[in-house]
Design a protein around this motif. Structure first.
Motif, PDB file in Angstrom:
ATOM      1  N   VAL A   6      -6.306   5.096   1.000  1.00  0.00           N
ATOM      2  CA  VAL A   6      -5.354   4.187   0.773  1.00  0.00           C
ATOM      3  C   VAL A   6      -5.088   3.725  -0.690  1.00  0.00           C
ATOM      4  O   VAL A   6      -5.971   3.408  -1.342  1.00  0.00           O
ATOM      5  CB  VAL A   6      -5.565   2.928   1.743  1.00  0.00           C
TER       6      VAL A   6
ATOM      7  N   ARG B   3       8.804  -3.175   2.557  1.00  0.00           N
ATOM      8  CA  ARG B   3       7.178  -3.185   2.364  1.00  0.00           C
ATOM      9  C   ARG B   3       6.694  -4.477   1.807  1.00  0.00           C
ATOM     10  O   ARG B   3       5.696  -4.606   1.336  1.00  0.00           O
ATOM     11  CB  ARG B   3       6.631  -2.076   1.792  1.00  0.00           C
TER      12      ARG B   3
ATOM     13  N   GLU C 252       1.464  -5.604   0.274  1.00  0.00           N
ATOM     14  CA  GLU C 252       0.347  -4.642   0.839  1.00  0.00           C
ATOM     15  C   GLU C 252      -0.874  -4.821   0.289  1.00  0.00           C
ATOM     16  O   GLU C 252      -2.081  -4.549   0.662  1.00  0.00           O
ATOM     17  CB  GLU C 252       1.018  -3.399   0.513  1.00  0.00           C
TER      18      GLU C 252
ATOM     19  N   VAL D 185      -3.164  -6.953   2.301  1.00  0.00           N
ATOM     20  CA  VAL D 185      -3.295  -6.217   3.374  1.00  0.00           C
ATOM     21  C   VAL D 185      -4.631  -5.208   3.135  1.00  0.00           C
ATOM     22  O   VAL D 185      -5.584  -5.355   3.797  1.00  0.00           O
ATOM     23  CB  VAL D 185      -2.251  -5.457   3.989  1.00  0.00           C
ATOM     24  N   ILE D 186      -4.405  -4.616   2.082  1.00  0.00           N
ATOM     25  CA  ILE D 186      -5.521  -3.662   1.648  1.00  0.00           C
ATOM     26  C   ILE D 186      -6.782  -4.480   1.494  1.00  0.00           C
ATOM     27  O   ILE D 186      -7.979  -4.096   1.831  1.00  0.00           O
ATOM     28  CB  ILE D 186      -5.112  -2.774   0.412  1.00  0.00           C
TER      29      ILE D 186
ATOM     30  N   TYR E  18      -5.003  -2.460   6.415  1.00  0.00           N
ATOM     31  CA  TYR E  18      -3.936  -1.347   6.132  1.00  0.00           C
ATOM     32  C   TYR E  18      -4.213  -0.394   7.005  1.00  0.00           C
ATOM     33  O   TYR E  18      -5.368   0.225   7.173  1.00  0.00           O
ATOM     34  CB  TYR E  18      -4.001  -1.187   4.628  1.00  0.00           C
TER      35      TYR E  18
ATOM     36  N   ASP F 213      -3.373   3.361   7.390  1.00  0.00           N
ATOM     37  CA  ASP F 213      -2.645   4.267   6.592  1.00  0.00           C
ATOM     38  C   ASP F 213      -1.868   5.379   7.587  1.00  0.00           C
ATOM     39  O   ASP F 213      -1.017   6.141   7.017  1.00  0.00           O
ATOM     40  CB  ASP F 213      -4.053   5.051   6.220  1.00  0.00           C
TER      41      ASP F 213
ATOM     42  N   SER G 163       1.722   4.875   6.697  1.00  0.00           N
ATOM     43  CA  SER G 163       2.027   4.961   5.286  1.00  0.00           C
ATOM     44  C   SER G 163       3.442   5.930   4.956  1.00  0.00           C
ATOM     45  O   SER G 163       4.371   5.545   4.128  1.00  0.00           O
ATOM     46  CB  SER G 163       0.953   5.641   4.396  1.00  0.00           C
TER      47      SER G 163
ATOM     48  N   VAL H 284       3.632  -1.680   6.169  1.00  0.00           N
ATOM     49  CA  VAL H 284       2.946  -2.994   7.053  1.00  0.00           C
ATOM     50  C   VAL H 284       4.054  -3.399   7.929  1.00  0.00           C
ATOM     51  O   VAL H 284       3.867  -4.359   8.636  1.00  0.00           O
ATOM     52  CB  VAL H 284       2.486  -3.909   6.088  1.00  0.00           C
TER      53      VAL H 284
ATOM     54  N   VAL I 286       0.135  -4.008  11.147  1.00  0.00           N
ATOM     55  CA  VAL I 286      -1.470  -4.200  10.716  1.00  0.00           C
ATOM     56  C   VAL I 286      -1.748  -5.453  11.455  1.00  0.00           C
ATOM     57  O   VAL I 286      -2.793  -6.129  11.545  1.00  0.00           O
ATOM     58  CB  VAL I 286      -1.591  -4.538   9.161  1.00  0.00           C
TER      59      VAL I 286
END
Length: 500
Positions: free
Chosen positions: A281, A377, A398, A401-402, A407, A409, A412, A417, A440
């Protein structure tokens, strides 16, 4: 009744609630908007058993759209909250096709119901929240996808998406219906053909009309409605078209369309991860311009100025007869613009990313000079009066979220998200945004006291694929505390959260 609340620097009259319905007003209470925790939940079934919810404070009932097996609206008794009792549902399957949305105002429940033939005109069913008796059924445009009441309770407004049939042989006009309750539920349905002559200018600023053999009016697909605090204007997302329409509710006219342009993923502040096959990610810069394509929209006020916040989910047209999506790996890229085309098309780079095949060959020579993606996003904030962009979240959402280690992937290469729902309410005298992230399973919470610089507060885990978000003020809540509700389409659950 419309009530004005004034706090130093902030004035709110009413608030858009759920990822699809209602308006509420609340007094500030001393609860921390960064401290929401799950306090209750109910499982209504499987996929599509919980989509959109609306709450009636007079009966302490929650009404939730349930389309798992047939067109139902589940009725949940919250009078002993956090204990929840499921009552007899409202079955509207004999009145039309699928129920798409619900909204509540002053003891009235409005249900948006598409026709059995999805391309025919749908309707709004108005029900008494106490007796569950039907008050009225009003015809609106094709595929009413979202319904809401104006803050003063006078108007019911629907966004009628007007999707085409799978073979694209029938493509109804997208529309917005305004129902005047005071005028015996008289309805006026507005279509967008009058803007066809402005298409060249709109397109230059990122507005899309591209369905096969579709007229301007047919191609426009209204998705979601927010209404101003004074109940005079509606703001409607035109998701697939990448715009927001402004509507005069009092006179029943569409005033303008605001095209939304694109988001440049080649700028560091807008960095994304475009691959589900890179085994990591990592947000980076890539030569893609992505359409915002917002789903939900909400209205709020700060310092006397009105603002709009949009959840920039992204959405592609995908039908049996017409699918605009293409993987970058399958496209012929212009060698001058993309000298590293071979590397870009690798699956661990841009190769897996879905983009639209309908745009990008700017010089008409058979290859792509620009890559146009789907979705922002993140979220955007606009000045409601001017339509000017006040804030764009860039890669910030994002990143949060990470940081939360949630997240996905696997998404992606699609739209990340996928922010889908958004509502704004007020806590401790501050406007607070709740943004539902479909891919997510979470709600991001932001303080919007400075609309040009929102402050991240919290990430709340939800059920699978939150579709609707509802905020209930403390003075309307069944137990005297603010209540946040997520209706989760993926697993059919409704979850309830409260703050410290």
């Amino acid at each position: 009744m419309l009530q004005k609340i004034t706090i130093p620097g902030i004035t709110l009259f009413a608030l858009l609630v759920i990822g699809c319905t209602d308006h509420h007003i609340e007094e500030p209470v001393n609860e921390n908007p960064a401290s929401f925790k799950e306090v209750a939940a109910i499982d209504l079934g499987g996929t599509a058993a919980s989509e959109i919810s609306a709450y009636d404070p007079s009966t302490k009932r929650l009404f939730t759209v349930n389309n798992e097996a047939s067109a139902l609206v589940d009725v949940l008794d919250l009078s002993s909250f956090p204990n929840i009792t499921k009552l007899q549902p409202i079955n509207v399957s004999a009145l039309g096709g699928v129920a798409n949305s619900v909204a509540i105002s002053e003891g009235k429940l409005a249900i948006a119901l598409e026709a059995t033939n999805k391309q025919a005109n749908g309707s709004v069913i108005v029900v008494n929240t106490s007796t569950l008796a039907q008050i009225k059924q009003i015809q609106v445009g094709a595929l009413p996808d979202m319904v809401t009441f104006s803050p003063d309770g006078r108007y019911i407004v629907t966004a009628n998406e007007g999707e085409p049939s799978a073979d694209y042989s029938v493509d109804p006009e997208g529309s917005v219906s305004i129902i005047d309750i005071q005028d015996n539920y008289a309805v006026k349905t507005l279509t967008f053909g009058g803007f066809a002559s402005s298409y060249t200018q709109l397109a230059a600023n990122g507005f899309r009309i591209y369905g096969p053999e579709a007229s301007f009016a047919q191609d426009v697909e209204p998705e979601y409605v927010a209404i101003s605090s004074d109940s005079k204007k509606a703001f409607v997302t035109l998701q697939e078209n990448n715009g927001i329409a402004e509507i005069d509710l009092v006179n029943g006219v569409i005033l303008k369309i605001n095209p939304l342009g694109t988001k440049d993923f080649n700028i560091l502040s807008n960095a994304v991860d475009p691959s589900d096959k890179d085994n990591k990610v990592e947000l980076g810069q890539w030569p893609v311009k992505s359409f915002f394509l917002p789903d939900a929209i909400s209205y709020f006020s700060v310092n006397g100025a009105g603002y709009l916040i949009t959840a920039n989910e992204g959405d592609a047209r995908e039908y049996a007869a017409f699918d605009e999506q293409a993987r970058v790996s399958t496209l012929k890229l212009d060698a001058t613009v993309f000298p590293n085309a071979a590397a870009l098309k690798l699956p661990e780079n841009l190769g897996r990313l879905r983009v639209t095949s309908t745009m990008g060959d700017t010089d008409k020579d058979g290859d792509y000079d620009v890559l146009y993606g789907f979705g922002g996003r993140g979220f955007s904030i606009f000045n409601a009066a001017s339509g000017q962009l006040t804030y764009e979240s860039g890669k910030g959402l994002e990143q949060e979220v990470i940081k939360a280690n949630i997240y996905d992937d696997d998404r992606s290469d699609d739209k990340g998200v996928e922010p889908e729902g958004v509502t704004v309410s007020v806590m401790n005298g501050k406007p607070i945004a709740f943004i539902a992230l479909e891919r997510v399973d979470a709600i991001a919470v932001y303080d919007l006291s400075d609309p040009a610089s929102p402050k991240f507060l919290q990430m709340i885990k939800t059920g699978d694929a939150p579709e609707g978000i509802l905020f209930v003020a403390a003075d309307k809540s069944p137990n005297g505390k603010v209540m946040l509700v997520s209706s989760n389409e993926g697993d059919g659950t409704v979850k309830f959260y409260q703050a410290n």
